[in-house]
Design an enzyme around this catalytic site. Structure first.
Site, mmCIF file in Angstrom:
data_model
loop_
_atom_site.group_PDB
_atom_site.id
_atom_site.type_symbol
_atom_site.label_atom_id
_atom_site.label_comp_id
_atom_site.label_asym_id
_atom_site.label_seq_id
_atom_site.Cartn_x
_atom_site.Cartn_y
_atom_site.Cartn_z
ATOM 1 C CG HIS A 358 -37.423 -0.543 -17.519
ATOM 2 N ND1 HIS A 358 -36.804 -1.628 -18.059
ATOM 3 C CD2 HIS A 358 -37.999 -0.968 -16.410
ATOM 4 C CE1 HIS A 358 -37.024 -2.666 -17.319
ATOM 5 N NE2 HIS A 358 -37.742 -2.280 -16.305
ATOM 6 N NE ARG A 501 -40.867 2.413 -2.793
ATOM 7 C CZ ARG A 501 -41.609 3.017 -3.714
ATOM 8 N NH1 ARG A 501 -42.541 3.870 -3.358
ATOM 9 N NH2 ARG A 501 -41.413 2.778 -4.991
ATOM 10 C CD GLU A 599 -47.422 3.600 -0.916
ATOM 11 O OE1 GLU A 599 -47.295 4.265 -1.951
ATOM 12 O OE2 GLU A 599 -46.646 2.678 -0.606
ATOM 13 C CG ASN A 622 -47.035 9.369 -6.963
ATOM 14 O OD1 ASN A 622 -47.262 10.562 -6.878
ATOM 15 N ND2 ASN A 622 -45.832 8.882 -7.241
ATOM 16 C CG ASP A 623 -49.553 3.852 -4.846
ATOM 17 O OD1 ASP A 623 -50.190 3.519 -5.858
ATOM 18 O OD2 ASP A 623 -48.370 3.507 -4.644
ATOM 19 N NE ARG A 633 -48.885 5.392 -9.615
ATOM 20 C CZ ARG A 633 -47.936 5.269 -8.700
ATOM 21 N NH1 ARG A 633 -48.240 4.928 -7.452
ATOM 22 N NH2 ARG A 633 -46.691 5.493 -8.985
ATOM 23 C CB CYS A 670 -41.643 10.667 -1.175
ATOM 24 S SG CYS A 670 -42.591 9.175 -0.899
#
Ligand code: PEP
Ligand code: MG
Length: 753
Positions: A358, A501, A599, A622-623, A633, A670
């Site tokens: 968060h 998503r 991904e 990212n993944d 990551r 993205c």
């Protein structure tokens, strides 16, 4: 031996500074190994010399005076070789160098081991013996282990300003980049202080008032413990519940209270006085031979925490936030961020957490840099200390040198000037000089993101991460909760598309009310795997999305973590079923375009088949990067290996784009790399249809798109695909930006480690 090691590391972490910690280390090692001398040398970053910092056994006056160049002496040899040197008579070795001030002519046996942290030699630990003897393998292994254990604690202590640091102050702590940007400011330690060792040093402004506060807190905890004891007596056998009486007694002991009051009277504020008393007593308990008494150290720590929490609620003094406050803590809550007066929050630094916690999401929404996952930090000793936060590289510089501060202030000024200059691009199209358009969209996940997204001039939302509304609740949200949330986002951007998503939990995104305990969560029950196993979760979310889209028609649905075509078919089946059910309920829903995130490597290799089933693809770099490179990551230890510009990652993305084009399915990116100007140039060369990023990155990427023809971008990409290392790709892409007059977009370069 393990006990000694454990205690050593604890002592180093608890010591106020290295000056205090190093003598403890040498003394404990000397005792544990029963040797005649133990010494520690640390490397002076400025001169490269190894400086004797502490000894137990050599003549005391030599500390700080014995200095050796790395190619000098046996200590230099250990550092040079980065391996132990074990000799039965040091004096006869050709590298032996005699320092009369040490009195070491008395010693013959010599064992030196390097203290290495991530390939860097920080120092050398030496054990010496009067008699001629080679140390046995167990002794050597012990000293090597001590060196390895100490390395991390030493590095943190040095980097966060331990006074014994022999030189240089340009080194950083490596964490995970949580939110982009840079900041210079002052540390404000967050509340609540979960750990005693995190309590900052402060002066008591009014000692008598501080004493009353402390006594009131103790009284409250005693009462609390008695109530707990009474409550437990009803459900637990007497022996167990009497524990609470022991707690209450311990707390009432004159010693704990009197010592703390004594410390407060010397001018310490109550939490720090309490911290020192408790830590001192726990250390005594921990060293006791009796197992029962050793276990009491844990009880004392628990009491310590309770009183601390009580003290915090007793002391309601308003917090002071300097103009450039950098909140630091193990965890930082949304409420703590909200407490900082507008305009005073410069950055956020967390010892825990990840890019998806968060805190990081909020920091991104607020446009302040964040660094997460820094690991153990002596947070309490850092309140008010100057800091530089580099949210691009995931690094912090505690007590930075003037050069570092100057450098980052320059970057800040440049960024501000750049942002002002780029504002005029807001309403211009993202079209290359040779007429190719790229849709530039924003990634969001919070209602707070909506305004910056709209203001950035985005063509829509390329990725709405739906996890956040699930994460902040104590149970799964209802269809109505989700409906209201989604409708707000769809309405704000209509008629521009919003890609929502489906729930991507698992991995590092845990819901407090839906525990997933796994040994290897990133390879476990994540994303679509969870929601297909729990169709009720998927259907609830889909109903809310479809209903929210009524009358707008700008919803796009995206499926995360797909690794098999079967998952796509199954999810499409569920979506069609939801549409049919809602229509039966006479709701005027339309079936939205559906896309898949590419991904996972298997999906990347089956892109064309997946593309033929759906309406669009979105590459989650990212993944994809973490799975292709086998680099977590969120693991700061391997952060240097995580790089989306690795030529293998670029080749994979290029193949995905080609496969999507063969299937005539639009494809976008993205992941975070879409917002990095150098990476965006390469993606432009691949011919992606859209790029989705944080709103703050959008103007810069638009500038790249408007400055490079597709043909030129393709030439840069072709060179990159032919390279062997990410660093070479980055240097080349940056040079291309610079040549095109976009040098201002080059992100802070990595300062030397
Ligand atoms: C990605 O993996 O690139 C992505 C955009 O998804 P997330 O970061 O939410 O996993
Ligand atoms: Mg992902």
């Amino acid at each position: 031996m393990l006990d000694t090691l454990h205690r050593l590391v604890q002592d180093v972490s608890a010591a106020a500074n290295l000056d205090e910690a190093l003598p403890i280390i040498v003394q404990q090692v000397r005792d544990a190994m029963a040797v005649d001398a133990c010494s520690v040398y640390l490397k002076d970053d400025a001169s490269g010399e190894l400086v004797l910092m502490a000894t137990d056994g050599l003549l005391p006056g030599c500390v700080g005076r014995v200095r050796m160049a790395p190619n000098e002496g046996l200590v230099g040899l250990v550092a040079e070789r980065k391996e132990p040197v074990n000799l039965d008579d040091a004096a006869v070795h050709p590298r032996y160098r005699y320092f009369p001030e040490t009195g070491e002519e008395r010693f013959h046996g010599f064992l030196g081991v390097p203290i290495v942290h991530y390939r860097q030699v920080l120092g050398v630990l030496v054990a010496q013996q009067r008699e001629h003897r080679v140390f046995n393998p167990n002794e050597a292994a012990f000293l090597v282990t001590v060196g390895a254990q100490l390395a991390g604690a030493l590095r943190t202590a040095q980097t966060t300003g331990g006074v014994a640091r022999p030189g240089g102050a340009t080194s950083f702590l490596q964490g995970i980049a949580g939110a982009p940007g840079v900041a210079t400011g002052y540390i404000v330690v967050s509340r609540p202080l979960a750990r005693l060792s995190d309590v900052p040093d402060r002066v008591a402004e009014d000692p008598p008032a501080e004493v009353s506060l402390f006594r009131a807190a103790v009284g409250r905890v005693q009462a609390e413990l008695r109530t707990l004891g009474d409550h437990m007596a009803a459900v637990l056998p007497r022996e167990e519940s009497s524990l609470f009486d022991v707690f209450a007694m311990l707390l009432g002991s004159d010693q704990l209270v009197a010592e703390t009051v004594g410390r407060i009277r010397t001018g310490m504020w109550a939490p720090a006085a309490w911290r020192d008393t408790v830590l001192e007593h726990t250390r005594v308990f921990e060293q006791m031979g009796d197992e029962y008494l050793r276990a009491r150290a844990g009880d004392l720590r628990d009491i310590g925490r309770r009183v601390l929490v009580a003290l915090q609620s007793e002391a309601r003094e308003p917090r002071r936030y300097p103009e450039r406050s950098v909140l630091m803590g193990e965890e930082i809550t949304a409420a703590e961020i909200a407490e900082v007066p507008a305009g005073h929050l410069a950055g956020v630094v967390c010892s825990g957490g990840s890019i998806l916690s968060h805190t990081a999401i909020l920091a991104r929404a607020l446009g302040v840099p964040a660094v997460m996952g820094l690991g153990e930090l002596p947070v309490g000793r850092l309140d008010g200390v100057p800091i530089v936060v580099d949210g691009y590289q995931g690094r912090v510089y505690v007590r930075p040198s003037r050069t570092i501060v100057r450098e980052f202030r320059r970057i800040l000024r440049e960024e501000e000037a750049l942002a002002a200059g780029l504002r005029e691009l807001r309403d211009l199209p993202a079209t290359t000089p040779d007429g190719q358009s790229v849709s530039l969209q924003v990634n969001t996940g919070l209602v707070a993101d909506i305004d910056p997204g709209l203001e950035s001039g985005a063509d829509g939302v390329g990725l709405y991460r739906t996890e956040f509304p699930y994460m902040i609740r104590t149970s799964f949200p209802s269809e109505e909760d989700l409906y209201r949330n989604y409708r707000r986002v769809l309405a704000a951007f209509a008629p521009r598309p919003v890609v929502m998503r489906t729930l991507d939990i698992g991995g590092d995104k845990a819901l407090p009310y839906f525990a997933i305990e796994e040994g290897n969560p990133f390879l476990g029950w994540r994303g679509i795997r969870v929601t297909l196993d729990h169709p009720e979760i998927f259907l609830n979310q889909m109903r809310a999305m479809l209903r929210a889209d009524i009358s707008f028609g700008n919803l796009r649905v995206l499926l995360p973590m797909v690794s098999h075509v079967g998952e796509v078919d199954e999810a499409l089946g569920l979506i069609d079923r939801t549409v049919a059910e809602l229509r039966e309920e006479r709701q005027a829903v339309t079936r939205p375009p559906v896309g898949v995130m590419i991904e996972v490597p298997s999906a990347a290799l089956q892109t064309e088949r997946i593309a033929r089933r759906v309406n669009f693809l979105s590459i989650g770099t990212n993944d994809l990067t973490q799975y292709l490179l086998a680099v977590d990551r969120n693991n700061a230890r391997v952060a240097a290996l995580y790089d989306s510009l690795h030529p293998a990652v670029l080749q994979a993305i290029d193949r995905i784009v080609n496969a999507a084009q063969r299937a005539a399915t639009p494809v976008g990116v993205c992941g975070e790399m879409a917002g990095d100007p150098a990476a965006a140039l390469l993606l432009l060369g691949m011919g992606v249809d859209s790029l989705s990023m944080a709103a703050s990155s959008l103007p810069q990427v638009k500038w790249v798109v408007r400055s490079f023809t597709r043909t030129h971008a393709r030439q840069v990409l072709d060179q990159a695909l032919d390279m062997e290392e990410a660093s070479a790709v980055r240097a080349m892409a940056r040079a291309a930006l610079k040549d095109a007059g976009l040098g201002n977009l080059i992100r802070p370069l990595k300062p030397a480690a």
